[in-house]
Enzyme design. Sequence first.
Site, PDB file in Angstrom:
ATOM      1  N   GLY A   1       0.768  -1.245   0.000  1.00 24.56           N
ATOM      2  CA  GLY A   1       0.000   0.000   0.000  1.00 24.56           C
ATOM      3  C   GLY A   1       0.791   1.282   0.000  1.00 24.56           C
TER       4      GLY A   1
ATOM      5  N   PRO B   1       4.398  -5.240  -0.859  1.00 26.31           N
ATOM      6  CA  PRO B   1       4.263  -4.063  -1.713  1.00 26.31           C
ATOM      7  C   PRO B   1       4.166  -4.423  -3.198  1.00 26.31           C
ATOM      8  CG  PRO B   1       6.566  -4.374  -1.145  1.00 26.31           C
ATOM      9  CD  PRO B   1       5.796  -5.449  -0.408  1.00 26.31           C
ATOM     10  N   GLY B   2       3.430  -3.628  -3.934  1.00 28.90           N
ATOM     11  CA  GLY B   2       3.378  -3.788  -5.385  1.00 28.90           C
ATOM     12  C   GLY B   2       3.773  -2.484  -6.053  1.00 28.90           C
TER      13      GLY B   2
ATOM     14  N   ARG C   1      -6.063   3.144 -15.437  1.00 29.46           N
ATOM     15  CA  ARG C   1      -6.135   3.916 -14.195  1.00 29.46           C
ATOM     16  C   ARG C   1      -6.782   5.290 -14.352  1.00 29.46           C
ATOM     17  NH1 ARG C   1      -2.377   5.558 -11.638  1.00 29.46           N
ATOM     18  NH2 ARG C   1      -3.176   5.118  -9.573  1.00 29.46           N
TER      19      ARG C   1
ATOM     20  N   TYR D   1      -9.954   5.345 -12.036  1.00 26.99           N
ATOM     21  CA  TYR D   1      -9.811   6.048 -10.754  1.00 26.99           C
ATOM     22  C   TYR D   1      -9.624   7.541 -10.924  1.00 26.99           C
ATOM     23  CZ  TYR D   1      -7.790   1.430  -9.409  1.00 26.99           C
ATOM     24  OH  TYR D   1      -7.524   0.110  -9.207  1.00 26.99           O
TER      25      TYR D   1
ATOM     26  N   CYS E   1     -13.822   3.690 -28.282  1.00 22.33           N
ATOM     27  CA  CYS E   1     -15.109   4.380 -28.423  1.00 22.33           C
ATOM     28  C   CYS E   1     -15.824   4.502 -27.088  1.00 22.33           C
ATOM     29  CB  CYS E   1     -15.949   3.654 -29.459  1.00 22.33           C
ATOM     30  SG  CYS E   1     -15.128   3.711 -31.050  1.00 22.33           S
TER      31      CYS E   1
ATOM     32  N   TYR F   1      -0.163  -1.696 -12.127  1.00 28.95           N
ATOM     33  CA  TYR F   1      -1.581  -1.689 -12.490  1.00 28.95           C
ATOM     34  C   TYR F   1      -1.792  -1.079 -13.874  1.00 28.95           C
ATOM     35  CZ  TYR F   1      -1.675  -2.717  -7.547  1.00 28.95           C
ATOM     36  OH  TYR F   1      -1.429  -3.292  -6.326  1.00 28.95           O
TER      37      TYR F   1
HETATM   38  C1  LIG Z   1      -2.937  -5.407  -4.009  1.00 36.36           C
HETATM   39  C2  LIG Z   1      -2.397  -5.913  -2.726  1.00 36.36           C
HETATM   40  C3  LIG Z   1      -1.145  -5.494  -2.282  1.00 36.36           C
HETATM   41  C4  LIG Z   1      -0.288  -4.492  -3.013  1.00 36.36           C
HETATM   42  O1  LIG Z   1      -0.750  -3.192  -2.873  1.00 36.36           O
HETATM   43  P1  LIG Z   1       0.158  -1.969  -3.406  1.00 36.36           P
HETATM   44  O2  LIG Z   1      -0.662  -0.791  -3.105  1.00 36.36           O
HETATM   45  O3  LIG Z   1       0.371  -2.177  -4.857  1.00 36.36           O
HETATM   46  O4  LIG Z   1       1.433  -1.991  -2.645  1.00 36.36           O
HETATM   47  C5  LIG Z   1      -0.673  -6.048  -1.113  1.00 36.36           C
HETATM   48  N1  LIG Z   1      -1.387  -6.953  -0.397  1.00 36.36           N
HETATM   49  C6  LIG Z   1      -2.605  -7.354  -0.802  1.00 36.36           C
HETATM   50  C7  LIG Z   1      -3.344  -8.345   0.009  1.00 36.36           C
HETATM   51  C8  LIG Z   1      -3.154  -6.860  -1.971  1.00 36.36           C
HETATM   52  O5  LIG Z   1      -4.362  -7.253  -2.365  1.00 36.36           O
END
Ligand SMILES: *Cc1c(COP(=O)(O)O)cnc(C)c1O
Length: 416
Positions: A238, A273-274, A311, A315, A343, A371
Amino acid sequence: MAFAYRNGLLCAEDVPLDQIARAHGTPCYVYSRAAIERAYGEYAAALAGRNALVCFSVKSNSNLAVLALLARLGAGFDIVSGGELARVLAAGGDARRTLFSGVGKSESEIAQAIEAGILCLNLESEAELERVAAVAARIGRQAPIAFRVNPDVDAKTHPYISTGLKQNKFGVAHEDAERLYRRAASLPAVEVVGIGCHIGSQLTDAAPLVEATSRIVALAKRVEKAGIRLAHIDLGGGIGIRYHEESTQPIGRIVGAMLERVDLRAAMLILDPGRSIVGNAGVLLTRVEYLKPGATKNFVVVDAAMNDLMRPSLYDAWHEVRPVRASEAPAQAPRYDIVGPVCESSDVLAKDRALSVQAGDLLAIMSAGAYGMTMSSNYNSRPRIAEVMVDGARAHLVRRRETIESLYALESVPDW
Ligand SMILES: *Cc1c(COP(=O)(O)O)cnc(C)c1O
């Protein structure tokens, strides 16, 4: 900086983006290996000396080259489907360092994960606990589990990416957690191994993450008092990145503030983290097809669209747009909405940007590494675009552009 101008051209590491456009066409995603390694390194440094594991969130970017790179750095993975598990394994990742999250795991996905030797299934409901126990008993294995607990902390992010409030579909309620842990501990086919939470995405303030950490640690202590040992505590992902003018804090500082609240020395600490690992490590490279000046609005029509990068339309997300050939947008430069060929009126990649551009110019949509490709679709029968990974002076094609034929290869017309 992974993406910077050199001799007037925007480069990914040492490779000018116009060279990538010539070699691989547009639109395409371009990632920087060094940027991914640097971001992962910030987590590794913040966690140095602790019993800890960084599980990269595969849904943010699931290209095999990205996963293989992170696996080599020692990362584990956080997955949300059997498809993502298969990707992790195909990239050389280790199931024993992989968490399986998500509210809707199917029986076959659960069996696939247990058989692969998954580190932990993060459970999100009582019904899922019963299903996991039944599947594990049927295949004669014990399922390692944790509950994803909803700490009811307001992450103050976009409602679509906030996940830690009571009204969200994610996680089990804080007040139900102890009862669920007791139930899990009584089931012979499951082995309780941890506890977790994940409160949302693109969090630029440490406070909600620190608050959630405190709540989960307090809960973990109560669970352990009940005689249930927790081998790990998973504090989720997150952490946000800078897309625009967000004031972000360094990863190390946020993780450090969270760690101050973790006084469970025995438990392994997991982060998943992603976005903060791949978000700023990728751009979407696109070419201007047409300029379309209008009475009330000017449009730049590019060859990328909402199906390639969802995105902005999903969002209302803001992405910086940079010309590949450096140009000062003069003070009176026209302002444009940058739109794609799809379209839908919502097919807008960026709104109201001052640009001096012409048809044929290349633009880079910045901070598109997370994403982006993973959310892309074939809407309007548009083949999914190519992905390129730059490593120093080399640009590797890591996913070919889909072919037109592949779009309908699985379809058939009945023999009426
Ligand atoms: C999507 C997700 C993440 C990664 O969130 P980021 O905001 O990209 O860091 C981590 N844990 C869980 C369980 C998720 O679903």
